[in-house]
Design a protein around this motif. Structure first.
Motif, mmCIF file in Angstrom:
data_model
loop_
_atom_site.group_PDB
_atom_site.id
_atom_site.type_symbol
_atom_site.label_atom_id
_atom_site.label_comp_id
_atom_site.label_asym_id
_atom_site.label_seq_id
_atom_site.Cartn_x
_atom_site.Cartn_y
_atom_site.Cartn_z
ATOM 1 N N MET A 1 -23.039 39.605 -18.947
ATOM 2 C CA MET A 1 -21.602 39.754 -19.185
ATOM 3 C C MET A 1 -21.168 41.185 -18.876
ATOM 4 S SD MET A 1 -19.405 39.093 -22.681
ATOM 5 C CE MET A 1 -20.390 40.250 -23.633
ATOM 6 N N ILE A 2 -20.084 41.322 -18.164
ATOM 7 C CA ILE A 2 -19.540 42.642 -17.860
ATOM 8 C C ILE A 2 -18.670 43.103 -19.023
ATOM 9 C CG2 ILE A 2 -18.014 43.947 -16.322
ATOM 10 C CD1 ILE A 2 -18.888 42.041 -14.073
ATOM 11 N N LYS A 3 -19.007 44.266 -19.559
ATOM 12 C CA LYS A 3 -18.264 44.820 -20.683
ATOM 13 C C LYS A 3 -17.445 46.049 -20.300
ATOM 14 C CE LYS A 3 -21.695 43.280 -24.107
ATOM 15 N NZ LYS A 3 -22.613 43.725 -25.192
ATOM 16 N N VAL A 4 -17.754 46.609 -19.130
ATOM 17 C CA VAL A 4 -17.084 47.832 -18.676
ATOM 18 C C VAL A 4 -16.796 47.712 -17.183
ATOM 19 C CG1 VAL A 4 -17.236 50.348 -18.473
ATOM 20 C CG2 VAL A 4 -18.400 49.182 -20.361
ATOM 21 N N VAL A 5 -15.602 48.134 -16.776
ATOM 22 C CA VAL A 5 -15.283 48.243 -15.356
ATOM 23 C C VAL A 5 -15.007 49.716 -15.058
ATOM 24 C CG1 VAL A 5 -13.840 47.482 -13.443
ATOM 25 C CG2 VAL A 5 -14.265 45.942 -15.369
ATOM 26 N N ILE A 6 -15.700 50.237 -14.053
ATOM 27 C CA ILE A 6 -15.570 51.656 -13.684
ATOM 28 C C ILE A 6 -14.887 51.734 -12.320
ATOM 29 C CG2 ILE A 6 -16.806 53.817 -13.291
ATOM 30 C CD1 ILE A 6 -19.198 52.482 -14.823
ATOM 31 N N PHE A 7 -13.737 52.372 -12.281
ATOM 32 C CA PHE A 7 -12.961 52.469 -11.049
ATOM 33 C C PHE A 7 -13.058 53.861 -10.437
ATOM 34 C CE2 PHE A 7 -10.785 48.896 -13.052
ATOM 35 C CZ PHE A 7 -10.461 48.073 -11.978
ATOM 36 N N ASP A 8 -13.165 53.895 -9.116
ATOM 37 C CA ASP A 8 -12.869 55.106 -8.349
ATOM 38 C C ASP A 8 -11.349 55.261 -8.325
ATOM 39 O OD1 ASP A 8 -13.134 57.257 -6.504
ATOM 40 O OD2 ASP A 8 -12.830 55.865 -4.842
ATOM 41 N N LEU A 9 -10.871 56.476 -8.015
ATOM 42 C CA LEU A 9 -9.423 56.687 -7.963
ATOM 43 C C LEU A 9 -8.887 56.629 -6.535
ATOM 44 C CD1 LEU A 9 -6.734 57.323 -9.301
ATOM 45 C CD2 LEU A 9 -7.361 59.746 -9.277
ATOM 46 N N GLY A 10 -9.165 57.666 -5.737
ATOM 47 C CA GLY A 10 -8.609 57.723 -4.389
ATOM 48 C C GLY A 10 -9.144 56.628 -3.484
ATOM 49 N N GLY A 11 -8.253 55.838 -2.912
ATOM 50 C CA GLY A 11 -8.652 54.730 -2.052
ATOM 51 C C GLY A 11 -8.832 53.429 -2.806
ATOM 52 N N VAL A 12 -8.837 53.502 -4.146
ATOM 53 C CA VAL A 12 -8.982 52.303 -4.973
ATOM 54 C C VAL A 12 -7.736 52.134 -5.836
ATOM 55 C CG1 VAL A 12 -10.376 51.108 -6.714
ATOM 56 C CG2 VAL A 12 -11.494 52.412 -4.911
ATOM 57 N N ILE A 13 -7.598 52.943 -6.872
ATOM 58 C CA ILE A 13 -6.383 52.863 -7.691
ATOM 59 C C ILE A 13 -5.200 53.490 -6.954
ATOM 60 C CG2 ILE A 13 -5.304 53.617 -9.841
ATOM 61 C CD1 ILE A 13 -8.159 53.578 -11.057
ATOM 62 N N ALA A 14 -5.440 54.644 -6.357
ATOM 63 C CA ALA A 14 -4.393 55.330 -5.599
ATOM 64 C C ALA A 14 -4.627 55.139 -4.106
ATOM 65 C CB ALA A 14 -4.382 56.814 -5.938
ATOM 66 N N ASP A 15 -3.576 54.819 -3.372
ATOM 67 C CA ASP A 15 -3.667 54.789 -1.918
ATOM 68 C C ASP A 15 -3.719 56.221 -1.399
ATOM 69 O OD1 ASP A 15 -3.621 52.053 -1.741
ATOM 70 O OD2 ASP A 15 -1.476 51.912 -1.334
ATOM 71 N N LEU A 16 -4.524 56.435 -0.359
ATOM 72 C CA LEU A 16 -4.655 57.760 0.237
ATOM 73 C C LEU A 16 -3.815 57.831 1.503
ATOM 74 C CD1 LEU A 16 -8.493 58.330 -0.202
ATOM 75 C CD2 LEU A 16 -6.640 59.303 -1.556
ATOM 76 N N LYS A 17 -2.803 58.691 1.489
ATOM 77 C CA LYS A 17 -1.901 58.888 2.628
ATOM 78 C C LYS A 17 -2.306 60.170 3.358
ATOM 79 C CE LYS A 17 0.543 55.300 1.423
ATOM 80 N NZ LYS A 17 0.566 54.062 2.237
ATOM 81 N N THR A 18 -3.553 60.201 3.813
ATOM 82 C CA THR A 18 -4.089 61.433 4.379
ATOM 83 C C THR A 18 -3.382 61.841 5.664
ATOM 84 O OG1 THR A 18 -5.831 60.059 5.330
ATOM 85 C CG2 THR A 18 -6.363 61.240 3.338
ATOM 86 N N LYS A 19 -3.087 60.873 6.525
ATOM 87 C CA LYS A 19 -2.453 61.215 7.805
ATOM 88 C C LYS A 19 -1.122 61.919 7.578
ATOM 89 C CE LYS A 19 -0.706 57.860 10.243
ATOM 90 N NZ LYS A 19 -0.601 56.680 11.151
#
Length: 240
Positions: A1-19
């Motif tokens: 059973m999954i009890k924890v979800v670990i997220f990256d931020l840039g590119g996952v939660i936040a879109d990266l507008k690098t260009k």
């Protein structure tokens, strides 16, 4: 059973507008290679010997502050370039869709199964119950410097969803002095939080980080940059 979800931020939660961000830097006279001016997404995989990226990596590990980073960039730009212009351009690199924050809050509200009955070899109830009346935990594990961290917090607050409502624990590389895919940052998260690695799902858009997460014993989900919306139903199914 999954009890924890670990997220990256840039590119996952936040879109990266690098260009878009680096085009603004280029317009201020900062010499940049075409790799930084042709596509949005993560900076991983672009040669780190590019001075700008070297400074970003140092900022992400807390070796220099965001102010020092922009002052170094300012020295390489056209005379008369103002600090505020650079700050606006750099913080414009991240964009946080409101529905992503709502998704985090949704996951944090997910109740875990409350009780599992332990049975003996004859399938009889032993009277021992492994009870967990808590809810799914949501962590953040991000390679991030102080500038983007402050910008991210301000965006969340502006959307009416402060970060405290979105995450149970937050691990930022600049505060820890180490960055993914260094195995030590995963070791720190596991030991500091006390989680069981096999009960945690780690989501990232960079394959080297995913491999480091697997090596640490985490369950993993590798997604393309800026595509979390396409995986929300898949994540819900994984969580049961």
């Amino acid at each position: 059973m999954i009890k924890v979800v670990i997220f990256d931020l840039g590119g996952v939660i936040a879109d990266l507008k690098t260009k878009e961000a680096f085009m603004q830097f280029a317009e201020m006279g900062l010499p940049l290679p075409k790799e930084l001016l042709t596509k949005d997404g993560p900076l991983n995989g672009i040669p780190s010997e590019i001075p700008l990226l070297d400074y970003i990596h140092k900022m992400d590990k807390g070796e220099i502050t965001g102010k020092e980073f922009l002052q170094k960039v300012q020295s390489m730009c056209r005379p008369g370039t103002e600090y505020g212009q650079l700050l606006h351009a750099y913080n414009g690199l991240i964009e946080v869709p409101e529905n992503r924050l709502a998704f985090l809050k949704e996951l944090r509200g997910k109740a875990l199964p409350s009780c599992h009955k332990e049975k003996d070899s004859e399938n009889q109830d032993t009277g021992k119950h492994d009870c967990n009346d808590g809810k799914l935990q949501v962590f953040l594990l991000s390679n991030i410097g102080d500038l983007h961290w402050e910008a991210f917090k301000n965006i969340c607050t502006g959307l009416g969803m402060p970060i405290e409502d979105c995450f149970d624990r937050m691990y930022c590389s600049y505060q820890l002095g180490m960055a993914k895919p260094d195995p030590l940052i995963f070791k720190h998260l596991i030991e500091d939080s006390g989680i069981t690695p096999g009960e945690a799902l780690y989501i990232d858009d960079f394959s080297a980080n995913i491999e480091a997460g697997k090596a640490a014993g985490l369950q993993t989900l590798h997604i393309d940059a800026n595509t979390l919306d396409e995986h929300m139903d898949e994540i819900r199914k994984m969580l049961g």
